[in-house]
Design a protein around this motif. Sequence first.
Motif, PDB file in Angstrom:
ATOM      1  N   GLY A 111     -18.747   6.448  51.257  1.00  0.00           N
ATOM      2  CA  GLY A 111     -17.433   7.072  51.308  1.00  0.00           C
ATOM      3  C   GLY A 111     -17.387   8.383  50.547  1.00  0.00           C
ATOM      4  N   THR A 112     -18.478   9.145  50.583  1.00  0.00           N
ATOM      5  CA  THR A 112     -18.556  10.390  49.819  1.00  0.00           C
ATOM      6  C   THR A 112     -17.590  11.429  50.379  1.00  0.00           C
ATOM      7  OG1 THR A 112     -20.920   9.928  49.549  1.00  0.00           O
ATOM      8  CG2 THR A 112     -20.136  12.116  48.898  1.00  0.00           C
ATOM      9  N   PRO A 113     -16.665  11.923  49.572  1.00  0.00           N
ATOM     10  CA  PRO A 113     -15.734  12.948  50.072  1.00  0.00           C
ATOM     11  C   PRO A 113     -16.360  14.334  50.036  1.00  0.00           C
ATOM     12  CG  PRO A 113     -15.204  12.432  47.803  1.00  0.00           C
ATOM     13  CD  PRO A 113     -16.354  11.529  48.178  1.00  0.00           C
ATOM     14  N   VAL A 114     -15.775  15.249  50.805  1.00  0.00           N
ATOM     15  CA  VAL A 114     -16.181  16.646  50.683  1.00  0.00           C
ATOM     16  C   VAL A 114     -15.595  17.190  49.386  1.00  0.00           C
ATOM     17  CG1 VAL A 114     -16.317  16.970  53.172  1.00  0.00           C
ATOM     18  CG2 VAL A 114     -14.184  17.487  51.985  1.00  0.00           C
ATOM     19  N   LEU A 115     -16.062  18.352  48.969  1.00  0.00           N
ATOM     20  CA  LEU A 115     -15.570  18.954  47.733  1.00  0.00           C
ATOM     21  C   LEU A 115     -14.106  19.352  47.863  1.00  0.00           C
ATOM     22  CD1 LEU A 115     -18.639  21.219  46.908  1.00  0.00           C
ATOM     23  CD2 LEU A 115     -17.836  19.299  45.497  1.00  0.00           C
ATOM     24  N   PRO A 116     -13.351  19.268  46.780  1.00  0.00           N
ATOM     25  CA  PRO A 116     -11.978  19.774  46.804  1.00  0.00           C
ATOM     26  C   PRO A 116     -11.959  21.231  47.266  1.00  0.00           C
ATOM     27  CG  PRO A 116     -12.408  18.625  44.754  1.00  0.00           C
ATOM     28  CD  PRO A 116     -13.723  18.742  45.458  1.00  0.00           C
ATOM     29  N   GLN A 117     -10.958  21.578  47.987  1.00  0.00           N
ATOM     30  CA  GLN A 117     -10.750  22.852  48.665  1.00  0.00           C
ATOM     31  C   GLN A 117     -11.242  22.778  50.098  1.00  0.00           C
ATOM     32  OE1 GLN A 117     -11.715  26.486  46.654  1.00  0.00           O
ATOM     33  NE2 GLN A 117     -11.839  27.687  48.525  1.00  0.00           N
ATOM     34  N   PHE A 118     -12.159  21.854  50.382  1.00  0.00           N
ATOM     35  CA  PHE A 118     -12.633  21.702  51.754  1.00  0.00           C
ATOM     36  C   PHE A 118     -12.240  20.337  52.313  1.00  0.00           C
ATOM     37  CE2 PHE A 118     -15.502  24.476  49.427  1.00  0.00           C
ATOM     38  CZ  PHE A 118     -15.423  25.622  50.194  1.00  0.00           C
ATOM     39  N   ILE A 173     -21.232  20.840  53.342  1.00  0.00           N
ATOM     40  CA  ILE A 173     -22.031  21.707  54.213  1.00  0.00           C
ATOM     41  C   ILE A 173     -21.748  21.392  55.677  1.00  0.00           C
ATOM     42  CG2 ILE A 173     -24.390  22.209  54.986  1.00  0.00           C
ATOM     43  CD1 ILE A 173     -25.265  21.985  52.058  1.00  0.00           C
ATOM     44  N   LEU A 174     -21.720  20.101  56.006  1.00  0.00           N
ATOM     45  CA  LEU A 174     -21.427  19.734  57.393  1.00  0.00           C
ATOM     46  C   LEU A 174     -20.011  20.151  57.773  1.00  0.00           C
ATOM     47  CD1 LEU A 174     -23.099  16.220  57.805  1.00  0.00           C
ATOM     48  CD2 LEU A 174     -24.037  18.488  58.258  1.00  0.00           C
ATOM     49  N   ARG A 175     -19.062  19.988  56.864  1.00  0.00           N
ATOM     50  CA  ARG A 175     -17.677  20.352  57.160  1.00  0.00           C
ATOM     51  C   ARG A 175     -17.555  21.835  57.491  1.00  0.00           C
ATOM     52  NH1 ARG A 175     -12.707  18.311  55.767  1.00  0.00           N
ATOM     53  NH2 ARG A 175     -13.627  16.378  56.534  1.00  0.00           N
ATOM     54  N   VAL A 176     -18.183  22.705  56.688  1.00  0.00           N
ATOM     55  CA  VAL A 176     -18.030  24.142  56.939  1.00  0.00           C
ATOM     56  C   VAL A 176     -18.780  24.576  58.190  1.00  0.00           C
ATOM     57  CG1 VAL A 176     -17.624  24.639  54.507  1.00  0.00           C
ATOM     58  CG2 VAL A 176     -19.941  24.856  55.433  1.00  0.00           C
ATOM     59  N   LEU A 177     -19.749  23.767  58.632  1.00  0.00           N
ATOM     60  CA  LEU A 177     -20.443  24.052  59.885  1.00  0.00           C
ATOM     61  C   LEU A 177     -19.721  23.450  61.088  1.00  0.00           C
ATOM     62  CD1 LEU A 177     -24.189  23.574  58.860  1.00  0.00           C
ATOM     63  CD2 LEU A 177     -23.081  25.725  59.537  1.00  0.00           C
ATOM     64  N   GLY A 178     -18.611  22.759  60.816  1.00  0.00           N
ATOM     65  CA  GLY A 178     -17.831  22.179  61.898  1.00  0.00           C
ATOM     66  C   GLY A 178     -18.312  20.821  62.356  1.00  0.00           C
ATOM     67  N   LEU A 179     -19.134  20.150  61.545  1.00  0.00           N
ATOM     68  CA  LEU A 179     -19.646  18.832  61.887  1.00  0.00           C
ATOM     69  C   LEU A 179     -18.955  17.761  61.055  1.00  0.00           C
ATOM     70  CD1 LEU A 179     -23.488  19.582  62.046  1.00  0.00           C
ATOM     71  CD2 LEU A 179     -21.872  19.446  63.960  1.00  0.00           C
ATOM     72  N   GLU A 180     -18.958  16.532  61.561  1.00  0.00           N
ATOM     73  CA  GLU A 180     -18.345  15.425  60.841  1.00  0.00           C
ATOM     74  C   GLU A 180     -19.233  14.992  59.680  1.00  0.00           C
ATOM     75  OE1 GLU A 180     -15.420  14.137  61.130  1.00  0.00           O
ATOM     76  OE2 GLU A 180     -14.871  15.390  62.851  1.00  0.00           O
ATOM     77  N   PRO A 181     -18.699  14.958  58.461  1.00  0.00           N
ATOM     78  CA  PRO A 181     -19.507  14.541  57.307  1.00  0.00           C
ATOM     79  C   PRO A 181     -20.101  13.149  57.456  1.00  0.00           C
ATOM     80  CG  PRO A 181     -17.507  15.624  56.565  1.00  0.00           C
ATOM     81  CD  PRO A 181     -17.364  15.447  58.044  1.00  0.00           C
ATOM     82  N   GLU A 182     -19.391  12.265  58.172  1.00  0.00           N
ATOM     83  CA  GLU A 182     -19.856  10.885  58.300  1.00  0.00           C
ATOM     84  C   GLU A 182     -21.095  10.753  59.181  1.00  0.00           C
ATOM     85  OE1 GLU A 182     -16.759  11.889  58.650  1.00  0.00           O
ATOM     86  OE2 GLU A 182     -15.817  11.017  56.870  1.00  0.00           O
ATOM     87  N   ASN A 204     -30.541   9.292  56.511  1.00  0.00           N
ATOM     88  CA  ASN A 204     -30.864  10.584  57.103  1.00  0.00           C
ATOM     89  C   ASN A 204     -30.467  11.727  56.180  1.00  0.00           C
ATOM     90  OD1 ASN A 204     -28.083  10.405  57.398  1.00  0.00           O
ATOM     91  ND2 ASN A 204     -28.059  10.908  59.582  1.00  0.00           N
ATOM     92  N   THR A 205     -30.924  12.921  56.519  1.00  0.00           N
ATOM     93  CA  THR A 205     -30.642  14.116  55.720  1.00  0.00           C
ATOM     94  C   THR A 205     -29.801  15.088  56.534  1.00  0.00           C
ATOM     95  OG1 THR A 205     -32.563  15.416  56.440  1.00  0.00           O
ATOM     96  CG2 THR A 205     -32.902  13.826  54.629  1.00  0.00           C
ATOM     97  N   LEU A 206     -29.179  16.033  55.842  1.00  0.00           N
ATOM     98  CA  LEU A 206     -28.333  16.986  56.559  1.00  0.00           C
ATOM     99  C   LEU A 206     -29.161  17.859  57.498  1.00  0.00           C
ATOM    100  CD1 LEU A 206     -28.292  20.214  55.366  1.00  0.00           C
ATOM    101  CD2 LEU A 206     -27.404  19.008  53.390  1.00  0.00           C
ATOM    102  N   PHE A 207     -30.454  18.032  57.198  1.00  0.00           N
ATOM    103  CA  PHE A 207     -31.316  18.793  58.100  1.00  0.00           C
ATOM    104  C   PHE A 207     -31.400  18.106  59.463  1.00  0.00           C
ATOM    105  CE2 PHE A 207     -32.996  19.575  53.768  1.00  0.00           C
ATOM    106  CZ  PHE A 207     -32.760  20.937  53.687  1.00  0.00           C
ATOM    107  N   GLU A 208     -31.564  16.783  59.435  1.00  0.00           N
ATOM    108  CA  GLU A 208     -31.601  16.030  60.687  1.00  0.00           C
ATOM    109  C   GLU A 208     -30.273  16.125  61.426  1.00  0.00           C
ATOM    110  OE1 GLU A 208     -34.407  12.200  60.306  1.00  0.00           O
ATOM    111  OE2 GLU A 208     -32.854  12.291  58.758  1.00  0.00           O
ATOM    112  N   VAL A 209     -29.181  15.953  60.703  1.00  0.00           N
ATOM    113  CA  VAL A 209     -27.858  15.977  61.329  1.00  0.00           C
ATOM    114  C   VAL A 209     -27.594  17.319  61.995  1.00  0.00           C
ATOM    115  CG1 VAL A 209     -25.375  15.917  60.873  1.00  0.00           C
ATOM    116  CG2 VAL A 209     -26.878  14.219  59.824  1.00  0.00           C
TER     117      VAL A 209
END
Length: 556
Positions: free
Chosen positions: A544-551, A526-535, A181-186
Motif C-alpha cells: 500500500g505504498t503511497p506516492v509522495l505528497p504533492q503527487f 515515478i510511475l505517477r508522473v509518467l502517467g502509469l498506475e503505481p500499483e 518487479n521493478t519500475l524498469f520492468e513496469v
Amino acid sequence: MHTAGAAAGTAMMMGNGQDHNGHNEGSEGNGHHGAAVKHVLLISFDGLHEQDVARCVAANACPNLALLAKDGTTYTNAHTPGLSDSFPGLAALVTGGSPKTAGLFYDVSYDRTLYAPSDTQCTGKQGWNVVFDETTGIDAENGGALIHLDGGGAFNPQAIPHARVNGACVQVFPHNYVKTNTLFEVVKENMRGARTAWSDKHAFGYDWLNGPSGRGVDDLARTEINSIDPATKSDYTDVFTHTETFDNFHVQEMLNEIDGKDSTGQTGAAVPTVFGADFQTLSVAQKATVASGGGYLDADFTPGPQVSAAITYIDNSLGRVVAELKQRDLYASTAIIVTSKHGQSPTDHTKLVKNGDTLTKLLEANNFLDPNGNFGQAATKSGNLNDGTGLVDTGFVQTDDVGLIWLRDQSQRAAVVKTLKDNLSCNAPGICADGPQAYILSGPQLAARFGNPALGRTPDIIVQPNPGVIYTSSTSKDEEHGGNAPDDSHLGLVVYVPDAHGTHGAHNAGRTIDAPVLTTQVAPTILRVLGLEPELLHSVALEGTPVLPQFDRGRF
C-alpha cells in the motif's frame, strides 16, 4: 526515536499532506501534468543525509542541487524502510517496497531454501550464504583478481546458488532473487518504445535491477568499483578522490544516454525513459577516519575536509548532467530525483564505538553458531571468499551498524534472544545495545515488519545497537550503514518535475515538505508522473505504498 516504521505509518495516513506552511499539497498537486514528463532521471548520491542538503544549500556549497530544489520539492523527513544497506536502499527506490516484499536485506545475506552453486541437482543440504557483490563477476572465479572494470564480462558461476523450481534445479541469478518487479520492468511493459538504463557500483551483483523477467534494464552499465585500476594498482575505494574517477564513469554514461547513445557512447539509442546512476564518492569520504580528514566535525553535520570536497564533486556532477539535458532540450521534459540509498552513521564522532564484532562472538561462544567461525563466506573449503566451496546450512550473521542473524537452528531463537538481552552493555562480551534507541526484533514483531523467517529469506533476529556502534575493529573507517540508526536512515530527497509547459516556474516550485515519507514512495511517484498506475509495482500493491505528497491527488 523516529523510526522508519513510524514514518511508514504516518505516510500511509497523510493523503492530504501539508507542507511546513500548512498548505494542502493535494489541492495544488494538479499543477504538474505527466504529459510533460517524457523521461525520469534518478540519482543516488550514497550517504546523502537530509542535513547535508540543508547545510550545503544554505551555505551555497551545492549550487546545482540548490537550483533543482528551487524548481522542485524538498522532502526534509525522508527515511529508508527499516534497513539502509545498498540493496534494500535501492530496492526501496525502484520497487516501492521494503525488504518484506522485495526480499533484499543486504548484498551479503542468507536464504534457507537455496542450494550451493556446486549442487547442480539440488540434492544436498539447503541454506546458502548469498553473496551478490564484487565477486559476482567472473573475474572473481576461483578467487581471481578483479582486473576488469566490467567484472570480466560475465557472471561467476561459483557465486550463483540453485533452487528447486517446479521440480527442476535452476540457477538463482540476482534478478531471480528479488521477489517483486521493478519500475524498469513496469515502464518497459506499459510504455510503447520505452528504454531504461542504470549504472551502479557492482558490475553483476546489481543484475537484480532487471527484475524477475531478467529484462527490465536495457542498458545496465557494467562498472565494478572493486576492480583494480591499472593506473594505481588499487581499487576505486581507497580514497575518495579515486572514487571520483569511478563515479566519473557514471557521469559519462549518463551524458552518453542523454546524447542519444548507449552508456558506452559507441551505439545510437533512444534517450531512456527511466535512467540514472549511483555515486560512491560521498560515502567513501564519510567512512574515512576523522583523523584523516573524513567524516564530520560535530553533531551538527559540519562536513570535514573530505566530505566537503565530496559534496562539491557530486554537485558539480549533477550540474554537468543537468547542463547536458538543457543542451539537448530535454530539461523541460525530464523529472529529476536526487536522493540516496542510505546515509552513514555516526556523523557525531563522539558517539563512535568500535568494540569489534561482539555480536557474532557472543553467538559463537554460546554455540548458536560454529565456535570456529565456520559459516558463511569464512567457511569456504578453498580459503577464497565466495568461490562456491562454502559450507551449507550453517546459519549466518551480517554485521555493520546493525546485526542480522539467521540461526543455524531456528528452534534456539528464544534462547538466543535471552542471551542477547542478558548482554546488552558495551562491556565485553556485551553487544552495546543498552540505550533507548537500541532494540532487538524477533518473533511476531519482526515477522510483521520484515516477513516470516520460516519462509527462508528473513533473518530470525535483527539487532539495532546504540547509534554510533559499528560491529568492527577496523581502523580504516569511522562510519557505516545498513541499519536503522538516525544517521543512516534519514536521507536527502529533492524532486523536480517540470510543469506542463516546461516553464520551470510553476507555483509548486521551491516547496519544502516536512511530513514523514519513506524512500519507497519514490518508485510509485515515478510511475505517477509518467502517467502509469503505481500499483503496477507489486510491492506498491502489497504494501500500500503511497506516492509522495504533492503527487498524491489526481492524474498527472
